[in-house]
Design an enzyme around this catalytic site. Structure first.
Site, PDB file in Angstrom:
ATOM      1  CG  HIS A   1     -12.266  -1.343   0.000  1.00 43.40           C
ATOM      2  ND1 HIS A   1     -12.397  -1.297  -1.242  1.00 43.40           N
ATOM      3  CD2 HIS A   1     -10.814  -1.358  -0.016  1.00 43.40           C
ATOM      4  CE1 HIS A   1     -11.579  -1.645  -1.992  1.00 43.40           C
ATOM      5  NE2 HIS A   1     -10.442  -1.485  -1.140  1.00 43.40           N
TER       6      HIS A   1
ATOM      7  CD  GLU B   1      -7.689   0.417   1.845  1.00 44.47           C
ATOM      8  OE1 GLU B   1      -6.856   0.162   1.158  1.00 44.47           O
ATOM      9  OE2 GLU B   1      -8.880   0.861   1.424  1.00 44.47           O
TER      10      GLU B   1
ATOM     11  CG  ASP C   1      -5.985   2.895  -1.771  1.00 46.50           C
ATOM     12  OD1 ASP C   1      -5.417   1.992  -1.284  1.00 46.50           O
ATOM     13  OD2 ASP C   1      -7.353   2.973  -2.243  1.00 46.50           O
TER      14      ASP C   1
ATOM     15  CG  HIS D   1      -7.146   2.546  -6.199  1.00 48.92           C
ATOM     16  ND1 HIS D   1      -7.035   2.017  -7.303  1.00 48.92           N
ATOM     17  CD2 HIS D   1      -7.036   1.593  -5.173  1.00 48.92           C
ATOM     18  CE1 HIS D   1      -6.884   0.885  -7.230  1.00 48.92           C
ATOM     19  NE2 HIS D   1      -6.893   0.388  -6.030  1.00 48.92           N
TER      20      HIS D   1
ATOM     21  CD  GLU E   1      -3.197  -0.333  -0.672  1.00 51.70           C
ATOM     22  OE1 GLU E   1      -4.474  -0.512  -0.362  1.00 51.70           O
ATOM     23  OE2 GLU E   1      -2.595  -0.632  -1.628  1.00 51.70           O
TER      24      GLU E   1
HETATM   25  O1  G3P Z   1      -5.750  -2.363   1.596  1.00 53.24           O
HETATM   26  C1  G3P Z   1      -6.617  -3.481   0.887  1.00 53.24           C
HETATM   27  C2  G3P Z   1      -7.120  -2.988  -0.336  1.00 53.24           C
HETATM   28  O2  G3P Z   1      -7.504  -1.502  -0.246  1.00 53.24           O
HETATM   29  C3  G3P Z   1      -6.213  -3.419  -1.372  1.00 53.24           C
HETATM   30  O3  G3P Z   1      -6.677  -3.183  -2.644  1.00 53.24           O
HETATM   31  O4  G3P Z   1      -6.706  -2.023  -4.647  1.00 53.24           O
HETATM   32  O5  G3P Z   1      -8.726  -1.631  -2.918  1.00 53.24           O
HETATM   33  O6  G3P Z   1      -6.309  -0.806  -2.716  1.00 53.24           O
HETATM   34  P1  G3P Z   1      -7.009  -1.824  -3.490  1.00 53.24           P
HETATM   35 MG    MG Z   2      -6.488   0.372  -0.741  1.00 57.61          MG
END
Ligand code: G3P
Ligand code: MG
Length: 240
Positions: free
Chosen positions: A11, A38, A40, A53, A113
Site C-alpha cells: 500500500h 499500489e 496514488d 495522496h 490509483e
Molecule cells: O487503492 C486502495 C487504497 O489505497 C485506497 O485508499 O486512501 O489509501 O488511497 P487510500
Molecule cells: Mg491509494
C-alpha cells in the site's frame, strides 16, 4: 501481459516502512517480497503526474498550500520523507514516469490509483490513463487503474479502455453493482471493514475480483482470504 495481482499488494509502496508514495517506499516493498504495489497519482498545478495522496501539502511536506495549486518545480524541492523518519530526508515527490522506471527495474506490477485533488477528476483521470496507456513498461504484467472518483474512472474508460479498472469504495457498498457496470470495472477495491462474509460471497459470485484495504493484521488477511477476497493492500507486505 495479463497477470492477476498476487494476494499481497504493498500500500503506497510499503508505507509502514518508508514514506508513502515515494520511490524509496516502492523499493522497500520489493525488498520485503511484494510483487505488486499500489500508489496514488495526483496532478500538480502544471499537470505533472506525481505520486501523492493529499489535497494539502502539510502532512507529508510540512508546507502550507494545496497540491493542485503548486507547480511541479516547487513540489520537487520539498522533503517528502522527514515526516516519516530523518533517514528518508532525501526522498522527493516522484513523478509517475519515475515510478514506472523503478517498477520496470524491479519487475513489480502496480495498481495505479487516480487520486484527484478536489474538483480535478476529469483532468487527473484523462492524464493518468493516457500516461499508463502510453508509458507502462511492456515487460511488466498489465496494471490496474483504480479510483474512488467516478469522473476519473469515466476518463480511464474513455482514454484507456483496454487497461483493467477497479472501483474503490470506503463509505458503503451501496450501488456498487451499477457503478461497476457504468465504468466497466473488473474489480472492486473496498475498505476491509465494510465487508462481511455474506457480502464477499455475493460480490465474488458475480465474477468480479474483490480486494481490500488496508489490512495489516495477518489473522484478518487470512479470514478475508478464506471468504474469497483476492488481494489485500497492506502497509507491511512481509507480515501477510
Ligand atoms: O487503492 C486502495 C487504497 O489505497 C485506497 O485508499 O486512501 O489509501 O488511497 P487510500
Ligand atoms: Mg491509494
Amino acid at each position: 501481459m495479463i497477470a492477476k495481482p498476487p494476494f499481497v499488494i504493498g500500500h503506497r509502496g510499503a508505507c509502514g516502512h518508508a514514506p508513502e508514495n515515494t520511490l524509496g517506499s516502492i523499493r522497500k516493498a520489493a525488498e520485503l517480497g511484494a510483487r505488486w504495489v499500489e500508489f496514488d497519482a495526483m496532478l500538480s498545478a502544471d499537470d505533472e503526474i506525481i505520486l501523492f495522496h493529499d489535497d494539502a501539502l502539510e502532512r507529508i511536506t510540512g508546507r502550507d498550500g494545496l497540491t493542485a495549486e503548486t507547480s511541479f518545480d516547487v513540489l520537487r524541492t520539498l522533503d517528502a520523507g522527514s515526516w516519516f523518519s530523518h533517514d528518508f530526508a532525501a526522498e522527493r515527490i516522484p513523478t509517475l514516469m519515475e515510478a514506472f522506471t523503478v517498477l520496470g527495474e524491479l519487475g513489480l506490477g502496480a495498481v495505479v490509483e487516480i487520486k484527484p485533488s478536489d474538483g480535478r477528476g476529469v483532468e487527473t483521470g484523462s492524464l493518468v490513463a493516457a500516461a499508463v496507456r502510453d508509458h507502462w513498461p511492456s515487460h511488466l504484467p498489465d496494471p490496474i487503474i483504480s479510483s474512488f472518483n467516478e469522473d476519473g474512472l469515466a476518463q480511464a474508460l474513455d482514454h484507456a479502455p483496454e487497461i483493467p479498472r477497479a472501483l474503490n469504495l470506503y463509505k458503503s457498498l451501496d450501488g456498487w453493482q451499477d457503478k461497476m457496470v457504468t465504468y466497466d470495472c473488473v474489480a472492486l477495491h473496498c475498505l476491509e471493514s465494510l465487508l462481511n462474509e455474506a457480502d464477499v460471497a455475493k460480490i465474488v459470485r458475480t465474477g468480479y475480483d474483490l480486494r481490500c484495504f488496508t489490512v495489516n493484521e495477518p489473522a484478518r488477511a487470512s479470514e478475508l482470504r478464506s471468504w474469497g477476497v483476492a488481494s489485500v493492500f497492506t502497509d507491511f507486505p512481509e507480515r501477510i
